[in-house]
Enzyme design. Structure first.
Site, PDB file in Angstrom:
ATOM      1  N   LYS A  40     -10.090  -5.901   9.730  1.00 57.63           N
ATOM      2  CA  LYS A  40     -11.127  -5.784   8.767  1.00 57.63           C
ATOM      3  C   LYS A  40     -12.435  -5.943   9.382  1.00 57.63           C
ATOM      4  CE  LYS A  40      -8.700  -6.523   4.501  1.00 57.63           C
ATOM      5  NZ  LYS A  40      -8.697  -6.857   3.127  1.00 57.63           N
ATOM      6  N   SER A  63       0.908  -1.283   0.187  1.00 57.96           N
ATOM      7  CA  SER A  63      -0.160  -0.125  -0.237  1.00 57.96           C
ATOM      8  C   SER A  63       0.687   1.211   0.136  1.00 57.96           C
ATOM      9  CB  SER A  63      -0.933   0.000   1.331  1.00 57.96           C
ATOM     10  OG  SER A  63      -2.027  -1.084   0.880  1.00 57.96           O
ATOM     11  N   ALA A  93     -10.766 -12.802   0.855  1.00 60.25           N
ATOM     12  CA  ALA A  93     -11.040 -12.356  -0.287  1.00 60.25           C
ATOM     13  C   ALA A  93     -12.158 -13.067  -1.103  1.00 60.25           C
ATOM     14  CB  ALA A  93      -9.615 -12.638  -1.075  1.00 60.25           C
TER      15      ALA A  93
HETATM   16  P1  NAP Z   1      -7.641 -16.168   3.688  1.00 64.63           P
HETATM   17  O1  NAP Z   1      -8.645 -15.224   4.522  1.00 64.63           O
HETATM   18  O2  NAP Z   1      -6.373 -16.608   4.559  1.00 64.63           O
HETATM   19  O3  NAP Z   1      -8.537 -17.379   2.997  1.00 64.63           O
HETATM   20  C1  NAP Z   1      -7.613 -18.247   2.206  1.00 64.63           C
HETATM   21  C2  NAP Z   1      -8.763 -19.313   1.841  1.00 64.63           C
HETATM   22  O4  NAP Z   1      -7.962 -20.291   0.987  1.00 64.63           O
HETATM   23  C3  NAP Z   1      -9.350 -20.135   3.004  1.00 64.63           C
HETATM   24  O5  NAP Z   1     -10.514 -20.337   2.573  1.00 64.63           O
HETATM   25  C4  NAP Z   1      -8.422 -21.415   3.271  1.00 64.63           C
HETATM   26  O6  NAP Z   1      -9.082 -22.547   3.603  1.00 64.63           O
HETATM   27  C5  NAP Z   1      -8.348 -21.615   1.625  1.00 64.63           C
HETATM   28  N1  NAP Z   1      -6.957 -22.539   1.443  1.00 64.63           N
HETATM   29  C6  NAP Z   1      -5.749 -22.126   2.038  1.00 64.63           C
HETATM   30  N2  NAP Z   1      -4.998 -23.304   1.718  1.00 64.63           N
HETATM   31  C7  NAP Z   1      -5.663 -24.126   1.288  1.00 64.63           C
HETATM   32  C8  NAP Z   1      -5.397 -25.613   0.805  1.00 64.63           C
HETATM   33  N3  NAP Z   1      -4.208 -25.972   0.868  1.00 64.63           N
HETATM   34  N4  NAP Z   1      -6.441 -26.297   0.375  1.00 64.63           N
HETATM   35  C9  NAP Z   1      -7.663 -25.827   0.464  1.00 64.63           C
HETATM   36  N5  NAP Z   1      -7.843 -24.359   0.560  1.00 64.63           N
HETATM   37  C10 NAP Z   1      -6.957 -23.667   1.041  1.00 64.63           C
HETATM   38  O7  NAP Z   1      -6.828 -15.332   2.763  1.00 64.63           O
HETATM   39  P2  NAP Z   1      -7.482 -14.124   1.949  1.00 64.63           P
HETATM   40  O8  NAP Z   1      -7.004 -12.967   2.510  1.00 64.63           O
HETATM   41  O9  NAP Z   1      -8.774 -14.459   1.547  1.00 64.63           O
HETATM   42  O10 NAP Z   1      -6.489 -14.195   0.391  1.00 64.63           O
HETATM   43  C11 NAP Z   1      -6.418 -15.261  -0.615  1.00 64.63           C
HETATM   44  C12 NAP Z   1      -5.484 -14.746  -1.504  1.00 64.63           C
HETATM   45  O11 NAP Z   1      -6.088 -13.701  -2.272  1.00 64.63           O
HETATM   46  C13 NAP Z   1      -4.026 -14.629  -1.204  1.00 64.63           C
HETATM   47  O12 NAP Z   1      -3.201 -15.059  -2.187  1.00 64.63           O
HETATM   48  C14 NAP Z   1      -3.980 -13.118  -0.949  1.00 64.63           C
HETATM   49  O13 NAP Z   1      -2.666 -12.302  -1.520  1.00 64.63           O
HETATM   50  C15 NAP Z   1      -4.827 -12.795  -2.331  1.00 64.63           C
HETATM   51  N6  NAP Z   1      -5.636 -11.437  -2.350  1.00 64.63           N
HETATM   52  C16 NAP Z   1      -5.545 -10.557  -3.280  1.00 64.63           C
HETATM   53  C17 NAP Z   1      -6.037  -9.558  -3.527  1.00 64.63           C
HETATM   54  C18 NAP Z   1      -5.725  -8.398  -4.534  1.00 64.63           C
HETATM   55  O14 NAP Z   1      -6.027  -7.135  -4.463  1.00 64.63           O
HETATM   56  N7  NAP Z   1      -5.231  -8.967  -5.807  1.00 64.63           N
HETATM   57  C19 NAP Z   1      -6.937  -8.996  -2.231  1.00 64.63           C
HETATM   58  C20 NAP Z   1      -7.079  -9.679  -1.094  1.00 64.63           C
HETATM   59  C21 NAP Z   1      -6.386 -11.086  -1.380  1.00 64.63           C
HETATM   60  P3  NAP Z   1      -9.295 -22.577   5.182  1.00 64.63           P
HETATM   61  O15 NAP Z   1     -10.554 -21.617   5.281  1.00 64.63           O
HETATM   62  O16 NAP Z   1      -9.692 -23.928   5.290  1.00 64.63           O
HETATM   63  O17 NAP Z   1      -8.345 -22.316   5.884  1.00 64.63           O
END
Ligand code: NAP
Length: 265
Positions: free
Chosen positions: A64, A15, A128
């Site tokens: 958040k 950011s 996300a």
């Molecule tokens: P988060 O809240 O930690 O959620 C991750 C999700 O992925 C959870 O549902 C988790 O499952 C699942 N997951 C993780 N490892 C897994 C595996 N081995 N097998 C199956 N499911 C799995 O993370 P987030 O904040 O949503 O972010 C997710 C991704 O989006 C990240 O890579 C982040 O960098 C990206 N992102 C990008 C932006 C952008 O502006 N481009 C914005 C936000 C996020 P569980 O619930 O079972 O743990």
């Protein structure tokens, strides 16, 4: 004007680079810093913002959701998703918004068109995924979310989607698949990791990975047309800038800078 992103930890945030690039491009002398704020200090956020002489903040993990109880006004979209990532300090009040939702749908629609009633499959059910789900439901699409655990769906604020767990995954047509898991950050294949047979992907199914670094993930290679998460990242920041200042940010300068930064890092 002074702005900041708050979170804990906060070391890896992009950011400050994004906002400083935008300020510089627009010859705006505002500042933007990353600030560590502990969970127990969120209740005093208004005083902290005033003492720090900030006009606005971005909010990241783990604040958040918890910050919402300490705001004077929350935009309906942010209420529906249950998360705020942008706060504007205005006339002595804190106003909360969610620009992940607006930033995401603008990126998706710019790449793939604005048709409604599209069948969208989201991989993952974390923070996300909730923004992606809200964005598509509000746009008028039909959403299916696949997660590894049934319990993940209980954290959603609404039940206007079909939730399936990976071992119940059945073949059907989707217009778009969104990777909202971190699987791919280290070049892992999300379909392999989640045990999903990718043969359900049709020639006209598009893919969007929320990951932006690396630029191309194994997930993206399954689709004839795919994009990464860079435009979402840039849009959510520019939408925050618009909320704070009423002005349009310099999206192109920010995107160019991020692409260069990621190539060099
Ligand atoms: P988060 O809240 O930690 O959620 C991750 C999700 O992925 C959870 O549902 C988790 O499952 C699942 N997951 C993780 N490892 C897994 C595996 N081995 N097998 C199956 N499911 C799995 O993370 P987030 O904040 O949503 O972010 C997710 C991704 O989006 C990240 O890579 C982040 O960098 C990206 N992102 C990008 C932006 C952008 O502006 N481009 C914005 C936000 C996020 P569980 O619930 O079972 O743990």
């Amino acid at each position: 004007m002074n702005y900041a992103v708050i979170g804990y930890p906060i070391k890896h945030t992009m950011s400050p680079l994004i906002h400083q690039t935008n300020f510089d491009a627009l010859k705006n002398e505002s500042t933007y810093t990353a600030q560590e704020v502990l969970a127990e200090d969120i209740k005093d956020i208004k005083k902290w913002i005033m003492d720090s002489e900030l006009s606005g903040i971005n909010v990241t993990v783990p604040h958040k959701e918890t910050i919402m109880a300490h705001l004077d006004y929350i935009d309906p979209k942010a209420i529906k998703i249950g998360a705020v990532n942008t706060v504007h300090y205005k006339d002595g009040e804190l106003h909360g918004y969610n620009t992940d939702v607006t930033g995401y749908i603008a990126a998706f629609n710019a790449a793939f068109g604005e048709k409604k009633e599209r069948h969208i499959l989201i991989l993952g059910a974390g923070g996300a995924a909730k923004a992606v789900h809200r964005a598509h439901i509000d746009h008028g699409d039909i959403v299916t979310i696949v997660a590894r655990r049934l319990e993940s769906f209980a954290t959603f604020k609404s039940d206007d989607f079909t939730g399936i767990v990976t071992n119940d995954f059945t073949n059907r047509h989707y217009d778009a698949v969104i990777n909202a898991t971190p699987i791919g950050l280290n070049h892992e294949d999300v379909f392999e990791t989640m045990g999903i047979d990718p043969s359900f992907i049709d020639d006209d199914t598009v893919g969007m990975d929320l990951i932006y670094n690396p630029k191309t993930t194994p997930f993206m290679t399954y689709f004839k047309h795919s994009i990464n998460g860079l435009d979402m990242l840039v849009n959510q920041a520019m939408d925050a800038y618009k909320i704070w200042t009423g002005q349009t940010g310099d999206t192109k300068s920010v995107k160019d800078k991020l692409e260069k930064y990621m190539e060099e890092s």
